[in-house]
Design a protein around this motif. Structure first.
Motif, PDB file in Angstrom:
ATOM      1  N   ALA A 120       8.263  35.618  34.439  1.00 33.39           N
ATOM      2  CA  ALA A 120       9.380  34.899  34.224  1.00 33.39           C
ATOM      3  C   ALA A 120       9.245  34.035  33.142  1.00 33.39           C
ATOM      4  CB  ALA A 120       9.496  33.879  35.433  1.00 33.39           C
ATOM      5  N   LEU A 121       8.139  33.438  32.753  1.00 32.68           N
ATOM      6  CA  LEU A 121       7.747  32.970  31.456  1.00 32.68           C
ATOM      7  C   LEU A 121       8.000  33.538  30.070  1.00 32.68           C
ATOM      8  CD1 LEU A 121       6.876  29.995  30.580  1.00 32.68           C
ATOM      9  CD2 LEU A 121       4.517  30.835  30.463  1.00 32.68           C
ATOM     10  N   MET A 154       1.118  34.945  40.614  1.00 35.11           N
ATOM     11  CA  MET A 154       0.700  34.704  38.951  1.00 35.11           C
ATOM     12  C   MET A 154       1.345  35.522  38.142  1.00 35.11           C
ATOM     13  SD  MET A 154      -1.219  32.386  37.681  1.00 35.11           S
ATOM     14  CE  MET A 154      -1.966  32.237  36.222  1.00 35.11           C
ATOM     15  N   LYS A 155       1.519  37.052  38.411  1.00 35.63           N
ATOM     16  CA  LYS A 155       2.071  37.815  37.624  1.00 35.63           C
ATOM     17  C   LYS A 155       3.511  37.669  37.306  1.00 35.63           C
ATOM     18  CE  LYS A 155      -0.165  42.250  36.959  1.00 35.63           C
ATOM     19  NZ  LYS A 155      -0.215  43.756  37.487  1.00 35.63           N
ATOM     20  N   LYS A 156       4.113  37.431  38.624  1.00 38.88           N
ATOM     21  CA  LYS A 156       5.724  37.057  38.363  1.00 38.88           C
ATOM     22  C   LYS A 156       5.944  35.810  37.624  1.00 38.88           C
ATOM     23  CE  LYS A 156       6.912  39.129  42.947  1.00 38.88           C
ATOM     24  NZ  LYS A 156       7.346  39.024  44.281  1.00 38.88           N
ATOM     25  N   GLY A 157       5.072  34.888  37.769  1.00 36.77           N
ATOM     26  CA  GLY A 157       5.302  33.428  37.009  1.00 36.77           C
ATOM     27  C   GLY A 157       5.019  33.976  35.634  1.00 36.77           C
ATOM     28  N   LEU A 158       4.294  34.688  35.225  1.00 36.05           N
ATOM     29  CA  LEU A 158       3.929  35.155  33.704  1.00 36.05           C
ATOM     30  C   LEU A 158       5.314  35.953  33.209  1.00 36.05           C
ATOM     31  CD1 LEU A 158       2.157  34.907  31.397  1.00 36.05           C
ATOM     32  CD2 LEU A 158       1.181  36.996  32.085  1.00 36.05           C
TER      33      LEU A 158
END
Length: 199
Positions: free
Chosen positions: A7-8, A1-5
């Motif tokens: 990247a966003l 979840m952190k990695k996706g945030l």
């Protein structure tokens, strides 16, 4: 979840940076284009001043007895053509610029011929009103040259901004097109023939 945030957030920062760059490019191009259009208006204003002076000059010359009517008619017709040929600053295409320049060159030629013919009329050469108009015309010709040079300088700044990479990519998207420059009159690169035949 952190990695996706993360990247966003990175994508959002990149998108914002690209947006800022595009806005900056557009605003600068708009400013440069407006400066070039204003410089063009100054060119037209200088030519309008010349046309107004020529009108007064024609009236003065018409008063001279036996003045060559053909020469005067040529000036009047060339002035009418030059006055009717104008360019909207939003449409400074090479074709419109060439038509404008051709009309102005025709008037310059007719006026030069008139000034040569005037040499045969001592009463005109002594006329204070004529001499004043002649002096103002010479000054106006200088203003025209300066205005044309300033216009070309502004167009150059605009064109460099809109044609250099990567700005060229955005220029097409935003509708910025290359602007036409004022060019030297055809044949002006050749030295004039001077005849020193004093028979």
């Amino acid at each position: 979840m952190k990695k996706g945030l993360i990247a966003l957030i990175i994508l959002a920062v990149i998108a914002f940076g690209l947006y800022q760059w595009a806005v900056g490019f557009n605003n600068t191009a708009v400013k440069y284009e407006a400066n070039a259009k204003t410089a063009w208006s100054n060119v037209e204003s200088s030519y309008q001043r010349r046309n107004d002076l020529i009108g007064n000059l024609v009236k003065t010359v018409q008063g001279a007895a036996d003045f060559e009517r053909g020469t005067l008619t040529d000036v009047i017709e060339a002035r009418a053509k030059a006055s009717s040929t104008s360019i909207d600053a939003n449409n400074l295409s090479p074709e419109n610029m060439a038509a404008f320049q051709q009309a102005q060159t025709g008037l310059t030629g007719a006026l030069s011929k008139l000034m040569v013919v005037v040499e045969r009329y001592p009463e005109l050469k002594a006329n204070q009103n004529f001499l004043e108009l002649q002096s103002q015309l010479e000054g106006t010709e200088n203003r025209i040259n300066v205005s044309r040079d300033r216009y070309n300088e502004q167009v150059n700044i605009y064109d460099i901004h809109t044609t250099q990479f990567p700005g060229k990519l955005l220029a097409g998207w935003f509708g910025f097109e290359e602007m036409a420059r004022y060019k030297a009159d055809p044949g002006s690169e050749n030295a004039p023939d001077v005849d020193f035949d004093f028979e």
